[in-house]
Write a protein that holds these residues in place. Structure first.
Motif, PDB file in Angstrom:
ATOM      1  N   ASN A  78       0.826  -1.205   0.000  1.00 60.45           N
ATOM      2  CA  ASN A  78       0.000   0.000   0.000  1.00 60.45           C
ATOM      3  C   ASN A  78       0.857   1.249   0.000  1.00 60.45           C
ATOM      4  O   ASN A  78       0.574   2.214  -0.727  1.00 60.45           O
ATOM      5  CB  ASN A  78      -0.940  -0.016   1.206  1.00 60.45           C
ATOM      6  N   THR A  79       1.904   1.240   0.782  1.00 56.57           N
ATOM      7  CA  THR A  79       2.768   2.412   0.872  1.00 56.57           C
ATOM      8  C   THR A  79       3.468   2.685  -0.460  1.00 56.57           C
ATOM      9  O   THR A  79       3.572   3.838  -0.889  1.00 56.57           O
ATOM     10  CB  THR A  79       3.807   2.205   1.985  1.00 56.57           C
ATOM     11  N   LEU A  80       3.920   1.634  -1.126  1.00 50.28           N
ATOM     12  CA  LEU A  80       4.567   1.841  -2.420  1.00 50.28           C
ATOM     13  C   LEU A  80       3.595   2.473  -3.415  1.00 50.28           C
ATOM     14  O   LEU A  80       3.972   3.373  -4.175  1.00 50.28           O
ATOM     15  CB  LEU A  80       5.106   0.516  -2.970  1.00 50.28           C
ATOM     16  N   ARG A  81       2.357   2.036  -3.399  1.00 50.04           N
ATOM     17  CA  ARG A  81       1.367   2.630  -4.310  1.00 50.04           C
ATOM     18  C   ARG A  81       1.093   4.092  -3.940  1.00 50.04           C
ATOM     19  O   ARG A  81       0.944   4.942  -4.807  1.00 50.04           O
ATOM     20  CB  ARG A  81       0.063   1.839  -4.276  1.00 50.04           C
ATOM     21  N   GLN A  82       1.061   4.367  -2.636  1.00 49.60           N
ATOM     22  CA  GLN A  82       0.842   5.755  -2.218  1.00 49.60           C
ATOM     23  C   GLN A  82       2.027   6.622  -2.632  1.00 49.60           C
ATOM     24  O   GLN A  82       1.848   7.734  -3.134  1.00 49.60           O
ATOM     25  CB  GLN A  82       0.654   5.812  -0.696  1.00 49.60           C
TER      26      GLN A  82
END
Lengths: 155, 155
Positions: A78-82
């Motif tokens: 999720n963090t990478l996508r954010q």
DNA sequence: TTTATTGCAAATAGTTTGCAAGCGT
DNA sequence: ACGCTTGCAAACTATTTGCAATAAA
């Protein structure tokens, strides 16, 4: 999730305890991206922002875990996508299943070691980068990605 | 397997009943690749060889099925990999989850419509293709892929 | 008749998501 | 306290594989 962490790259960045000034910068960047400066995001940002790296969710997760950071793989995804949405990292065009993210968002290109599942930057000057071509009617060119596939000499 | 077949491309090729001479060619090609000329492989070869197409396993499967061909998705996957090994198709470097195969194995490059999940060839002359660069010590350049990402104008 | 190939279903790999619990502000 | 985040597990998508049945040579 595979066991082998195959995407090796530049030296592993400093662990979770970045210097205060860097921590402050990272926190600001997260805020500017509209994201709370949580422990997990701070740690991942520290491993990525301002560094020259190629990571997958899994390599990043394994690295952070090995460094004693307590987070979940789902959070890394999720963090990478954010971060991608905020322009802090970008996804590299490679064939195959996993998504590879690049922390260097400036214009550059990649060598891909086909047999080793490994990516490195092409040093500037090694490649004559073409001008951006015209896109078809009604579209504009977002960017141009060049992947130079390498292999061990055949014989 | 997704329901939407999103990789549109050139006009759909002729259905299973290719002319005898073409069938003979395809059979020869399959033999040369060390593959038996089964009904399924003949049909898929007919849809791919000598055509200019970008397919995923799923789009190809849906197309063949819609044309009344009786085969399984697994066979399409396996056949595409076999064809790839024989150099009849090649996988395109695109980010994202699915594998896209190109039936044109000559040197050319691609426009990628980022928002539409669609790929087309870049017409020759639209792009100044750079010379192959030197690979790192101990490696040789297999090939160079260029992907030009397109998007709808921002505003 | 022998061996490669197919289809099915299950396995695998990578990634995303729903939701309750927890943390940042 | 409020609401965004997290972690877990389950869901999902894409692809591969084991194996018995089948078709090609």
């Amino acid at each position: 999730m595979t066991a082998k962490a195959s995407l090796r790259d530049h030296p592993a960045p400093a662990a979770s305890g970045a210097e205060p000034s860097r921590r402050a910068c990272l926190a600001t960047i997260l805020r500017m991206a509209g994201l709370r400066a949580t422990r997990q995001r701070m740690d991942l940002a520290d491993r990525l922002v301002g560094r020259d790296r190629h990571v997958t969710a899994e390599t990043l997760y394994l690295e952070a875990s090995a460094a004693g950071e307590d987070l979940s793989l789902a959070t890394v995804y999720n963090t990478l996508r954010q971060f991608q949405g905020a322009g802090l990292v970008r996804e590299i065009a490679v064939e195959g299943l996993r998504s590879v993210f690049d922390t260097d968002t400036s214009r550059h290109h990649h060598f891909y070691f086909a047999d080793e599942d490994r990516i490195i930057d092409i040093p500037p000057g090694h490649l004559l980068v073409p001008d951006l071509p015209e896109g078809p009617e009604g579209y504009e060119v977002d960017r141009l990605d060049i992947i130079v596939r390498l292999r061990r000499p055949s014989r």
